[in-house]
Design an enzyme around this catalytic site. Structure first.
Site: not given
Length: 136
Positions: A24-26, A29
């Site tokens: 989810g971070d990727a 971002t």
């Protein structure tokens, strides 16, 4: 914008919330960076500063609260699972609360991405993006 599910055998509900947050971070971002580039052709150092402001833990924590009333029960449960996960590391430039909330938000985006719910990812990201300062 379209995502392709990379692994057909992945069962998002069976993954740890930290694995969901990792993905989810990727996703979050990439969406933020893509939105910034779509707004205007800027120098990369400017893009980096603007993106950092959008993806830092404090901003994601605010979006954690902003999204709550827009989520299904299942989505809210996933986000809370992510928030309550023990990352095993300290936040570098954030409070513990902001870091945990950001992890919850990222877990939700990772879950939706791995569940091949692209439209929902984009819908929720639009809510996160709205009502915040506009870049010049």
């Amino acid at each position: 914008m379209a995502f392709q599910q990379l692994t057909k055998n992945t069962q998002p509900k069976e993954l740890s919330p930290l694995n969901l947050a990792f993905v989810g971070d990727a996703v979050y971002t990439l969406l933020a960076r893509s939105r910034l580039v779509a707004q205007a052709n800027r120098p990369t150092n400017t893009l980096n500063k603007l993106a950092s402001a959008r993806i830092k833990a404090a901003t994601q924590s605010a979006n954690y609260y902003k999204l709550q009333s827009h989520l299904t029960e299942e989505e809210l449960a996933i986000m809370k699972r992510g928030r309550n996960a023990n990352p095993g590391q300290k936040a570098k430039n954030a409070t513990i609360a902001d870091y945990r909330n950001a992890t919850g938000l990222e877990a939700l985006f990772g879950y939706l991405y791995l569940s091949d719910q692209t439209a929902r990812v984009l819908e929720l990201f639009d809510i996160c993006w709205s009502d915040s300062h506009e870049e010049k």
